[in-house]
Design a protein around this motif. Structure first.
Motif, mmCIF file in Angstrom:
data_model
loop_
_atom_site.group_PDB
_atom_site.id
_atom_site.type_symbol
_atom_site.label_atom_id
_atom_site.label_comp_id
_atom_site.label_asym_id
_atom_site.label_seq_id
_atom_site.Cartn_x
_atom_site.Cartn_y
_atom_site.Cartn_z
ATOM 1 N N SER A 49 -5.833 -17.536 11.672
ATOM 2 C CA SER A 49 -6.948 -17.012 10.890
ATOM 3 C C SER A 49 -6.454 -16.105 9.777
ATOM 4 O O SER A 49 -6.942 -16.164 8.636
ATOM 5 C CB SER A 49 -7.914 -16.242 11.805
ATOM 6 O OG SER A 49 -8.955 -15.649 11.065
ATOM 7 N N THR A 53 -7.075 -16.710 5.770
ATOM 8 C CA THR A 53 -7.813 -15.775 4.914
ATOM 9 C C THR A 53 -6.906 -15.171 3.847
ATOM 10 O O THR A 53 -7.338 -14.954 2.712
ATOM 11 C CB THR A 53 -8.455 -14.652 5.749
ATOM 12 O OG1 THR A 53 -7.460 -14.038 6.585
ATOM 13 C CG2 THR A 53 -9.555 -15.205 6.632
ATOM 14 N N LEU A 56 -6.652 -17.394 0.892
ATOM 15 C CA LEU A 56 -7.773 -17.486 -0.045
ATOM 16 C C LEU A 56 -7.439 -16.806 -1.367
ATOM 17 O O LEU A 56 -7.697 -17.357 -2.443
ATOM 18 C CB LEU A 56 -9.026 -16.852 0.567
ATOM 19 C CG LEU A 56 -9.600 -17.511 1.819
ATOM 20 C CD1 LEU A 56 -10.842 -16.763 2.281
ATOM 21 C CD2 LEU A 56 -9.921 -18.967 1.574
ATOM 22 N N SER A 192 -12.160 -20.150 9.489
ATOM 23 C CA SER A 192 -11.341 -19.631 8.385
ATOM 24 C C SER A 192 -10.639 -20.766 7.658
ATOM 25 O O SER A 192 -10.536 -20.763 6.421
ATOM 26 C CB SER A 192 -10.308 -18.631 8.919
ATOM 27 O OG SER A 192 -10.934 -17.526 9.529
ATOM 28 N N TRP A 225 -15.249 -16.998 1.632
ATOM 29 C CA TRP A 225 -15.334 -15.892 2.594
ATOM 30 C C TRP A 225 -16.618 -15.946 3.415
ATOM 31 O O TRP A 225 -16.622 -15.588 4.596
ATOM 32 C CB TRP A 225 -15.250 -14.547 1.864
ATOM 33 C CG TRP A 225 -13.834 -14.052 1.723
ATOM 34 C CD1 TRP A 225 -13.065 -14.040 0.590
ATOM 35 C CD2 TRP A 225 -13.014 -13.524 2.768
ATOM 36 N NE1 TRP A 225 -11.822 -13.530 0.859
ATOM 37 C CE2 TRP A 225 -11.760 -13.203 2.188
ATOM 38 C CE3 TRP A 225 -13.213 -13.282 4.122
ATOM 39 C CZ2 TRP A 225 -10.716 -12.657 2.926
ATOM 40 C CZ3 TRP A 225 -12.167 -12.744 4.864
ATOM 41 C CH2 TRP A 225 -10.933 -12.435 4.259
#
Length: 492
Positions: A49, A53, A56, A192, A225
């Motif tokens: 995860s 993230t 991103l 995610s 998100w």
């Protein structure tokens, strides 16, 4: 797994002659394997995860880089300074929820988890609203920090687009902690990953195909998100957590103050940790050959950031496992979690240290063709290797404190070791002894080492029996208050 059998595997026994003999449990490898599986069930999903993230921002940054240099500089500045500052507080405050949910789940009081999460939503939402002025006043803040007018003004526009992302953190990190405490964080990992896929597709569509530029990339980032937030919220509220989520309740507004204090302590603890090495970059800006130093250091810190996904995953699993075992009234098992986690993290840290030492003459070539930069990265590789080793052990010890609910204590340790020992020592070595970036980083490594030793000492001194009883007393007190509230409702 019985408490006595674990105790016999861990503690020395009294021999006939008055000396000490150690009882070796023949099933100790099996117990270690069972606990390792429980640890990696949580840590693996947490690592996945975190990488998703973290990716991103990297993905969005790559697409913005093709829009223009000014846009890239503005986005990087907002993400590293404004979003980095505010999100560190929110993420840290969210760890308080992980502590309380983990203890309640271990004590088989799942009905409290949903109340805790709603309470966390209230506290973190208020904190997020209080932090939004940083986004509205980004341009003057960056100008005050010495940024050019062009970068600061465009950063002001970028930061406004990041406000929806800021509010997504409130729900993403609370839902994640809620699920993680029940070892259900697989849904966090896959949601995610779904967000990362959406980010790539939307960035390609908005930026590359439809030429929407900077705004298109920022829309993609916000969607990415909010995607895992929606998936996790649906999973929690639509029947997949029937014992832990029983619907919205006014009890979420009860005992806000103790919850707020633990959340603030957690936020300060993590914020002091996250910003420690950001200060390193600021200090290096005043050294000789600052441009080469900052570029080479940034490459090393990027490697460290990617690698930190592993120890931070172990931090999450350690805190959850300890909270679960203490909540269940099994202090010796909680101690065994510490042993397994520290051994595991130390082995991983040593392996990565060896890899960096062996490959430090080669990995610089992946990032740059500049010979001067390659030599600088080669020199910094030694410090990177020891930073990685310390950062493999230290998060696990922080996880122990989080599982115990000792965030405020760790915040004091972080401040003392980092900002009273590490930063001043780094400045002395770097500026007074003219060691430059090597001296500044070395001093800050001493700060991390001091923090690690302090956490080792308090972990060694923990009275696990007392901690388990204190948690049991707290949970029983909450249950009695809840029962009294239900009686009052029936009477009315």
């Amino acid at each position: 797994m019985e408490e006595d059998s674990i105790t016999s595997a861990l503690l020395p026994a009294q021999g006939r002659g008055g000396g000490l003999r150690f009882s070796i449990d023949p099933d100790l490898p099996g117990r270690f394997w069972v606990e390792s599986k429980a640890t990696w069930k949580i840590a693996g999903a947490a690592i996945f995860s975190r990488l998703a993230t973290f990716g991103l921002n990297v993905i969005t940054q790559a697409f913005i880089g093709h829009v223009g240099d000014l846009e890239l500089a503005a986005f990087s500045m907002v993400i590293s300074v404004i979003v980095g500052f505010t999100s560190g507080i929110i993420i840290g405050m969210g760890t308080a929820l992980g502590t309380l949910c983990g203890q309640a789940y271990g004590a088989q009081k799942q009905e409290i988890l949903g109340i805790y999460m709603q309470r966390s939503w209230i506290v973190l939402s208020g904190c997020t609203i209080a932090l939004t002025p940083f986004y509205f006043f980004t341009a003057p803040i960056l100008k005050l920090l010495g940024q050019s007018n062009d970068v600061a003004n465009l950063s002001g526009r970028v930061s406004l687009w990041c406000i929806p992302m800021l509010f997504s953190f409130v729900f993403f990190y609370t839902l994640s902690r809620f699920l993680q405490s029940q070892s259900k964080n697989f849904i966090t990992a896959w949601s995610s990953a779904l967000g990362a896929v959406f980010n790539i597709l939307l960035c390609w569509l908005f930026v590359s195909k439809w030429r929407m530029g900077l705004e298109g990339a920022l829309i993609s980032l916000n969607v990415a998100w909010w995607t895992p937030v929606i998936v996790q919220y649906v999973y929690v509220t639509c029947g997949w957590c029937p014992d832990a989520w029983t619907g919205y309740s006014m009890e979420a507004f009860v005992d806000i103050w103790p919850f707020l204090k633990l959340s603030v302590a957690s936020g300060v603890m993590l914020w002091l940790d996250l910003w420690y090495y950001k200060i390193l970059v600021l200090l290096i800006g005043n050294t000789k050959d600052a441009e080469v130093a900052i570029d080479s250091l940034s490459i090393c810190l990027n490697i460290n950031t990617w690698e930190m996904a592993i120890p931070l995953g172990l931090l999450a699993s350690t805190s959850v496992r300890i909270a679960n075992e203490l909540g269940a009234g099994r202090p010796v098992r909680a101690k065994f979690v510490v042993v397994v986690s520290i051994i595991t993290s130390t082995i991983i840290g040593l392996v990565i240290l060896v890899l960096i030492m062996v490959l430090r003459g080669n990995f610089a070539q992946v990032f740059t063709n500049n010979v001067i930069m390659q030599k600088a990265i080669y020199k910094l590789g030694l410090l990177l290797a020891f930073t990685v080793l310390l950062n493999s052990i230290q998060p696990v010890l922080v996880g122990v404190a989080v599982g115990l609910g000792w965030q405020a204590f760790v915040a004091y340790i972080n401040f003392g070791c980092y900002y009273i020992i590490g930063v001043p020592l780094g400045m002395i070595l770097g500026y007074t002894f003219h060691l430059g970036v090597m001296g500044i980083w070395l001093g800050m490594i001493f700060g991390t080492g001091a923090q690690t030793l302090a956490l080792m000492f308090i972990t060694w001194r923990v009275d696990w029996e007392i901690e388990a009883k204190a948690i049991e007393s707290k949970l029983n007190q909450w249950s009695s208050i809840k029962s009294q509230n239900e009686k009052n409702k029936q009477t009315c």
